[in-house]
Every structure is written in C-alpha cells, then in structure tokens.
Design a protein around this motif. Structure first.
Motif, short mmCIF file in Angstrom:
data_model
loop_
_atom_site.label_atom_id
_atom_site.label_comp_id
_atom_site.label_asym_id
_atom_site.label_seq_id
_atom_site.Cartn_x
_atom_site.Cartn_y
_atom_site.Cartn_z
N MET A 1 0.94 -1.14 0.36
CA MET A 1 -0.14 0.50 -0.33
C MET A 1 0.82 1.67 -0.11
N TYR A 2 0.77 2.20 -0.54
CA TYR A 2 1.34 3.54 -1.54
C TYR A 2 0.68 4.21 -0.16
N VAL A 3 1.25 4.86 0.99
CA VAL A 3 1.47 6.09 1.79
C VAL A 3 2.43 7.20 1.86
N VAL A 4 1.03 8.26 2.21
CA VAL A 4 2.02 10.16 2.58
C VAL A 4 1.53 9.82 3.48
N LEU A 5 2.47 10.25 4.66
CA LEU A 5 2.35 10.00 6.12
C LEU A 5 2.69 11.86 5.95
N VAL A 6 1.57 12.72 7.08
CA VAL A 6 1.83 13.88 7.66
C VAL A 6 1.53 13.95 9.41
N TYR A 7 2.68 14.84 10.06
CA TYR A 7 2.08 14.77 11.55
C TYR A 7 2.22 16.45 11.94
N ASP A 8 1.76 16.27 12.77
CA ASP A 8 1.84 18.09 13.76
C ASP A 8 1.94 17.94 14.73
N ILE A 9 3.36 17.91 15.62
CA ILE A 9 3.28 18.13 17.54
C ILE A 9 3.45 19.40 17.41
N SER A 10 2.37 19.91 18.85
CA SER A 10 2.92 20.61 19.53
C SER A 10 4.06 21.30 19.57
N GLY A 11 3.96 23.13 19.41
CA GLY A 11 5.55 23.21 20.08
C GLY A 11 5.76 23.93 21.29
N ASP A 12 4.74 22.67 22.43
CA ASP A 12 5.24 23.09 23.74
C ASP A 12 6.59 22.71 24.14
N ASP A 13 6.75 22.17 25.64
CA ASP A 13 8.01 22.27 25.99
C ASP A 13 8.68 21.20 26.20
N ASP A 14 8.01 19.94 26.20
CA ASP A 14 8.08 17.97 25.48
C ASP A 14 8.16 18.41 24.14
N GLY A 15 6.97 19.31 23.37
CA GLY A 15 7.21 19.31 21.56
C GLY A 15 8.32 18.72 21.15
N GLN A 16 9.81 19.09 21.75
CA GLN A 16 11.02 19.14 20.40
C GLN A 16 11.80 17.73 20.89
N LYS A 17 10.92 17.60 22.41
CA LYS A 17 11.18 15.55 22.32
C LYS A 17 11.29 14.99 21.66
N VAL A 18 9.22 15.25 21.47
CA VAL A 18 8.26 14.12 20.86
C VAL A 18 8.42 14.78 18.99
N LEU A 19 8.89 15.51 18.42
CA LEU A 19 9.46 15.76 17.63
C LEU A 19 10.43 14.86 17.00
N GLY A 20 11.25 14.82 17.52
CA GLY A 20 12.72 14.13 17.48
C GLY A 20 11.99 12.75 17.60
N LYS A 21 11.74 12.18 18.15
CA LYS A 21 11.16 11.02 18.17
C LYS A 21 10.61 10.46 16.81
N VAL A 22 9.14 10.91 16.91
CA VAL A 22 8.72 11.61 15.97
C VAL A 22 8.90 10.32 14.66
N PHE A 23 10.04 11.44 14.37
CA PHE A 23 10.91 11.81 12.92
C PHE A 23 11.43 10.24 13.15
N LYS A 24 12.61 10.03 14.03
CA LYS A 24 13.29 9.28 13.73
C LYS A 24 12.41 8.24 13.64
N ILE A 25 11.13 7.65 14.37
CA ILE A 25 10.62 6.36 13.49
C ILE A 25 9.77 6.49 13.05
N CYS A 26 9.35 7.78 11.87
CA CYS A 26 8.76 8.16 10.91
C CYS A 26 9.79 7.69 9.84
#
Length: 92
Positions: A1-26
């Motif tokens: 199956m062909y997929v396009v994935l987009v994400y939006d991570i909140s820019g709060d205090d913990d957002g940078q950590k979450v963003l890095g982890k989500v990026f690496k997983i994707c």
C-alpha cells in the motif's frame, strides 16, 4: 500500500523531544520528503507497527498524525509548486 504520512507536533516544552522521536520512527519506515511529510510503500503489518511505535510518543490531546493510503503509487499525482527536491520519490 502506498502512503503519505503527515504529522503536527505541538510546540510546547516537551514538543521538541516528541518531534525528534516521531521523525526517527517515520524515517525508519518511509522516505522524508518535506518537513513533517513522509511517503512510501508499506504493508498493512508495517502500518500497524508504525502506528504502535508512534502511539508511544504522540500526545493525543496535542499532536496529530494523518496517513493517506492508496492501493498503488500510480493512482496519485504529485505536482511541485515552488522548489522541487530531487531527493524524493515521485508519484506518477
């Protein structure tokens, strides 16, 4: 199956950590094409694994992930408006 994935991570205090982890997983599963956008071919099993990995970090009240699915890449058209990045795979 062909997929396009987009994400939006909140820019709060913990957002940078979450963003890095989500990026690496994707990046493990898909090709990074632009900021928070990824594309690629995945099996249903890989989609389930990707979902499970992302759910460990995504904060459901703050962050979002959207996956657009298609049976085949050839059913999608990609148009570049502005700068075109040659490092991407192409929709036909």
């Amino acid at each position: 199956m062909y997929v396009v994935l987009v994400y939006d991570i909140s820019g709060d205090d913990d957002g940078q950590k979450v963003l890095g982890k989500v990026f690496k997983i994707c990046k493990k599963y898909l090709t990074h094409i632009q900021n928070s956008v990824f594309e690629g071919e995945l099996t249903e099993g890989q989609i389930v694994k990707l979902n499970a990995e992302l759910n460990k970090f995504i904060r459901k009240s703050l962050d979002s992930v959207i996956i657009f699915k298609s049976r085949n890449e050839r059913w999608l058209n990609k148009e570049f408006w502005g700068k075109q990045d040659d490092a991407t795979s192409n929709f036909f």
